[in-house]
Design a protein around this motif. Structure first.
Motif, PDB file in Angstrom:
ATOM      1  N   SER A 190       2.181  44.190  81.261  1.00 44.43           N
ATOM      2  CA  SER A 190       1.903  45.332  80.391  1.00 44.43           C
ATOM      3  C   SER A 190       3.198  46.079  80.077  1.00 44.43           C
ATOM      4  CB  SER A 190       0.901  46.272  81.059  1.00 44.43           C
ATOM      5  OG  SER A 190      -0.328  45.620  81.278  1.00 44.43           O
ATOM      6  N   ARG A 191       3.376  46.420  78.816  1.00 48.78           N
ATOM      7  CA  ARG A 191       4.586  47.121  78.396  1.00 48.78           C
ATOM      8  C   ARG A 191       4.406  47.658  76.983  1.00 48.78           C
ATOM      9  NH1 ARG A 191       9.254  42.893  76.612  1.00 48.78           N
ATOM     10  NH2 ARG A 191       9.951  44.824  75.608  1.00 48.78           N
ATOM     11  N   GLY A 192       5.232  48.612  76.638  1.00 52.36           N
ATOM     12  CA  GLY A 192       5.306  49.080  75.269  1.00 52.36           C
ATOM     13  C   GLY A 192       6.536  48.502  74.605  1.00 52.36           C
ATOM     14  N   LEU A 193       6.416  48.089  73.356  1.00 46.84           N
ATOM     15  CA  LEU A 193       7.557  47.575  72.624  1.00 46.84           C
ATOM     16  C   LEU A 193       8.369  48.732  72.052  1.00 46.84           C
ATOM     17  CD1 LEU A 193       5.935  44.615  70.632  1.00 46.84           C
ATOM     18  CD2 LEU A 193       6.825  44.644  72.969  1.00 46.84           C
ATOM     19  N   GLN A 194       9.610  48.456  71.732  1.00 47.83           N
ATOM     20  CA  GLN A 194      10.456  49.468  71.122  1.00 47.83           C
ATOM     21  C   GLN A 194       9.876  49.912  69.784  1.00 47.83           C
ATOM     22  OE1 GLN A 194      14.957  49.163  70.994  1.00 47.83           O
ATOM     23  NE2 GLN A 194      14.496  48.757  68.855  1.00 47.83           N
ATOM     24  N   ARG A 195       9.917  51.205  69.531  1.00 47.06           N
ATOM     25  CA  ARG A 195       9.440  51.723  68.258  1.00 47.06           C
ATOM     26  C   ARG A 195      10.215  51.124  67.098  1.00 47.06           C
ATOM     27  NH1 ARG A 195       9.157  58.289  69.192  1.00 47.06           N
ATOM     28  NH2 ARG A 195       7.232  58.369  70.439  1.00 47.06           N
ATOM     29  N   SER A 196       9.521  50.894  65.999  1.00 49.49           N
ATOM     30  CA  SER A 196      10.150  50.378  64.790  1.00 49.49           C
ATOM     31  C   SER A 196       9.848  51.323  63.638  1.00 49.49           C
ATOM     32  CB  SER A 196       9.633  48.977  64.452  1.00 49.49           C
ATOM     33  OG  SER A 196       9.896  48.063  65.513  1.00 49.49           O
ATOM     34  N   VAL A 197      10.872  51.629  62.853  1.00 51.32           N
ATOM     35  CA  VAL A 197      10.721  52.532  61.713  1.00 51.32           C
ATOM     36  C   VAL A 197      10.904  51.731  60.429  1.00 51.32           C
ATOM     37  CG1 VAL A 197      11.602  54.592  60.557  1.00 51.32           C
ATOM     38  CG2 VAL A 197      11.571  54.476  63.061  1.00 51.32           C
ATOM     39  N   VAL A 198       9.925  51.819  59.541  1.00 54.65           N
ATOM     40  CA  VAL A 198       9.914  51.026  58.317  1.00 54.65           C
ATOM     41  C   VAL A 198       9.605  51.939  57.134  1.00 54.65           C
ATOM     42  CG1 VAL A 198       8.940  49.021  57.159  1.00 54.65           C
ATOM     43  CG2 VAL A 198       9.031  49.065  59.659  1.00 54.65           C
ATOM     44  N   ALA A 199      10.304  51.726  56.017  1.00 52.92           N
ATOM     45  CA  ALA A 199       9.998  52.432  54.776  1.00 52.92           C
ATOM     46  C   ALA A 199       8.900  51.670  54.039  1.00 52.92           C
ATOM     47  CB  ALA A 199      11.240  52.532  53.898  1.00 52.92           C
ATOM     48  N   ILE A 200       7.818  52.360  53.702  1.00 56.45           N
ATOM     49  CA  ILE A 200       6.675  51.734  53.034  1.00 56.45           C
ATOM     50  C   ILE A 200       6.493  52.367  51.656  1.00 56.45           C
ATOM     51  CG2 ILE A 200       4.212  51.215  53.174  1.00 56.45           C
ATOM     52  CD1 ILE A 200       5.898  49.889  55.346  1.00 56.45           C
ATOM     53  N   PRO A 201       6.510  51.557  50.595  1.00 55.17           N
ATOM     54  CA  PRO A 201       6.313  52.112  49.251  1.00 55.17           C
ATOM     55  C   PRO A 201       4.971  52.832  49.139  1.00 55.17           C
ATOM     56  CG  PRO A 201       7.106  49.842  49.126  1.00 55.17           C
ATOM     57  CD  PRO A 201       6.770  50.101  50.563  1.00 55.17           C
ATOM     58  N   TRP A 202       4.975  53.901  48.382  1.00 56.54           N
ATOM     59  CA  TRP A 202       3.748  54.664  48.159  1.00 56.54           C
ATOM     60  C   TRP A 202       2.719  53.814  47.422  1.00 56.54           C
ATOM     61  CZ3 TRP A 202       1.337  58.190  50.429  1.00 56.54           C
ATOM     62  CH2 TRP A 202       0.353  58.956  49.808  1.00 56.54           C
ATOM     63  N   ASP A 203       1.448  54.030  47.734  1.00 53.26           N
ATOM     64  CA  ASP A 203       0.349  53.260  47.144  1.00 53.26           C
ATOM     65  C   ASP A 203       0.401  51.787  47.529  1.00 53.26           C
ATOM     66  OD1 ASP A 203      -0.904  55.395  45.944  1.00 53.26           O
ATOM     67  OD2 ASP A 203       0.171  55.170  44.048  1.00 53.26           O
ATOM     68  N   SER A 204       0.982  51.488  48.686  1.00 52.67           N
ATOM     69  CA  SER A 204       0.986  50.115  49.195  1.00 52.67           C
ATOM     70  C   SER A 204       0.576  50.158  50.663  1.00 52.67           C
ATOM     71  CB  SER A 204       2.357  49.463  49.026  1.00 52.67           C
ATOM     72  OG  SER A 204       3.313  50.083  49.865  1.00 52.67           O
ATOM     73  N   SER A 205       0.657  49.032  51.343  1.00 55.41           N
ATOM     74  CA  SER A 205       0.223  48.971  52.736  1.00 55.41           C
ATOM     75  C   SER A 205       1.288  48.322  53.597  1.00 55.41           C
ATOM     76  CB  SER A 205      -1.085  48.171  52.856  1.00 55.41           C
ATOM     77  OG  SER A 205      -0.893  46.823  52.428  1.00 55.41           O
ATOM     78  N   ILE A 206       1.212  48.599  54.889  1.00 51.24           N
ATOM     79  CA  ILE A 206       2.034  47.912  55.870  1.00 51.24           C
ATOM     80  C   ILE A 206       1.144  46.869  56.544  1.00 51.24           C
ATOM     81  CG2 ILE A 206       1.589  49.748  57.570  1.00 51.24           C
ATOM     82  CD1 ILE A 206       4.216  49.022  58.904  1.00 51.24           C
ATOM     83  N   ASN A 207       1.598  45.632  56.520  1.00 48.07           N
ATOM     84  CA  ASN A 207       0.831  44.525  57.086  1.00 48.07           C
ATOM     85  C   ASN A 207       1.597  43.954  58.278  1.00 48.07           C
ATOM     86  OD1 ASN A 207      -1.040  44.648  54.805  1.00 48.07           O
ATOM     87  ND2 ASN A 207       0.627  43.740  53.627  1.00 48.07           N
ATOM     88  N   LEU A 208       0.993  44.013  59.448  1.00 55.75           N
ATOM     89  CA  LEU A 208       1.624  43.544  60.678  1.00 55.75           C
ATOM     90  C   LEU A 208       1.024  42.211  61.085  1.00 55.75           C
ATOM     91  CD1 LEU A 208       1.636  46.917  62.642  1.00 55.75           C
ATOM     92  CD2 LEU A 208       3.532  45.896  61.390  1.00 55.75           C
ATOM     93  N   GLU A 209       1.882  41.245  61.391  1.00 54.38           N
ATOM     94  CA  GLU A 209       1.451  39.924  61.823  1.00 54.38           C
ATOM     95  C   GLU A 209       1.920  39.684  63.252  1.00 54.38           C
ATOM     96  OE1 GLU A 209       1.596  35.526  59.910  1.00 54.38           O
ATOM     97  OE2 GLU A 209       3.564  36.349  60.432  1.00 54.38           O
TER      98      GLU A 209
END
Length: 262
Positions: A190-209
């Motif tokens: 069990s662990r937490g991953l390092q935080r990641s900061v991403v710029a996301i265009p407005w009216d779009s989505s962030i998709n995580l795989e």
């Protein structure tokens, strides 16, 4: 996440009318494009400096005592940025990357060293790849300048781990066809991953795989998506054969500048 929960918002039908998206820069990948030999040990930094804050915002930062092993054509793991990158006008990219060759630093080779400016000229909301040449190799940087974007901070917690497994976490925005690698490595508990900061265009989505696999088997893929917001947060849980993955995305706009470079 400075303004993820600002006071005195004006909300209408679930949308804040007071705060808005901003121009932002997103670095999608760094690739070791040219180098003599096979595997090399890299250390040093690549950082950005925008008009929001005069302090360096590190995208890559590895010490000589803890270098990374990379071969030609491979991605350089990004450890940042720590906050969203403002693209109001000019953004400075500063870099000093070296190849470790022995016990003494004086024998190391300079991969790239210097600084470059990214300006507002040219097409926005498109992928751009620029090669940074050096005496002993080169680094390709792929980036996009978004005309209207918000800051997404991705936090991932791995719990209820049943056995060790490999995890490859990638991010893809709905307007870009190139993934951003957020994490690649083995999970033993069990662990937490390092935080990641991403710029996301407005009216779009962030998709995580999430590509999850045992140390000796083929991978299973899991996905989650979140629509962009000006502020607030979203959560989701993914149950895999190996562990429970909890995802939290915190939305924030960039604050007004603390000072100007120019």
């Amino acid at each position: 996440m400075t303004l993820s929960n600002p006071p005195k918002c004006i909300i209408h039908n679930g949308t804040c009318l007071l705060h808005c998206s901003r121009r932002m820069l997103q670095i999608l990948s760094l690739e070791l494009s040219q180098v003599d030999g096979g595997l090399v040990e890299l250390y040093g930094y690549i950082a950005v400096q925008d008009q929001l804050d005069p302090l360096l915002n590190y995208v890559v930062n590895f010490s000589r005592d803890d270098p990374i092993v990379v071969e030609q054509g491979s991605l350089i793991n990004m450890t940042g940025p720590k906050r969203g990158i403002d693209m109001f006008d000019l953004t400075l990219i500063e870099y000093d990357m070296r190849i470790k060759t022995g016990e003494e630093e004086k024998n190391d080779l300079q991969l790239i060293d210097g600084a470059s400016l990214i300006g507002s000229a040219g097409e926005w909301d498109q992928l751009h790849t620029v090669r940074i040449p050096g005496n002993y190799g080169a680094v390709d940087i792929t980036f996009s300048r978004f005309n209207s974007a918000v800051e997404a901070t991705v936090e991932v917690l791995i719990s209820e781990v049943l056995c060790s497994f490999n995890l490859l976490l990638s991010c893809l925005t709905s307007q870009m066809n190139k993934e951003i690698r957020l994490f690649h490595g083995a999970i033993a508990g069990s662990r937490g991953l390092q935080r990641s900061v991403v710029a996301i265009p407005w009216d779009s989505s962030i998709n995580l795989e999430f590509k999850v696999d045992a140390l000796s088997s083929s991978s299973n893929q899991h996905y989650c998506s979140f629509m962009a917001k000006v502020h607030g947060h979203d959560t989701q849980e993914i149950k895999t054969l190996f562990a429970l993955i909890s995802v939290k995305v915190t939305w924030s706009m960039l604050p007004t500048g603390l000072g100007y470079l120019y």
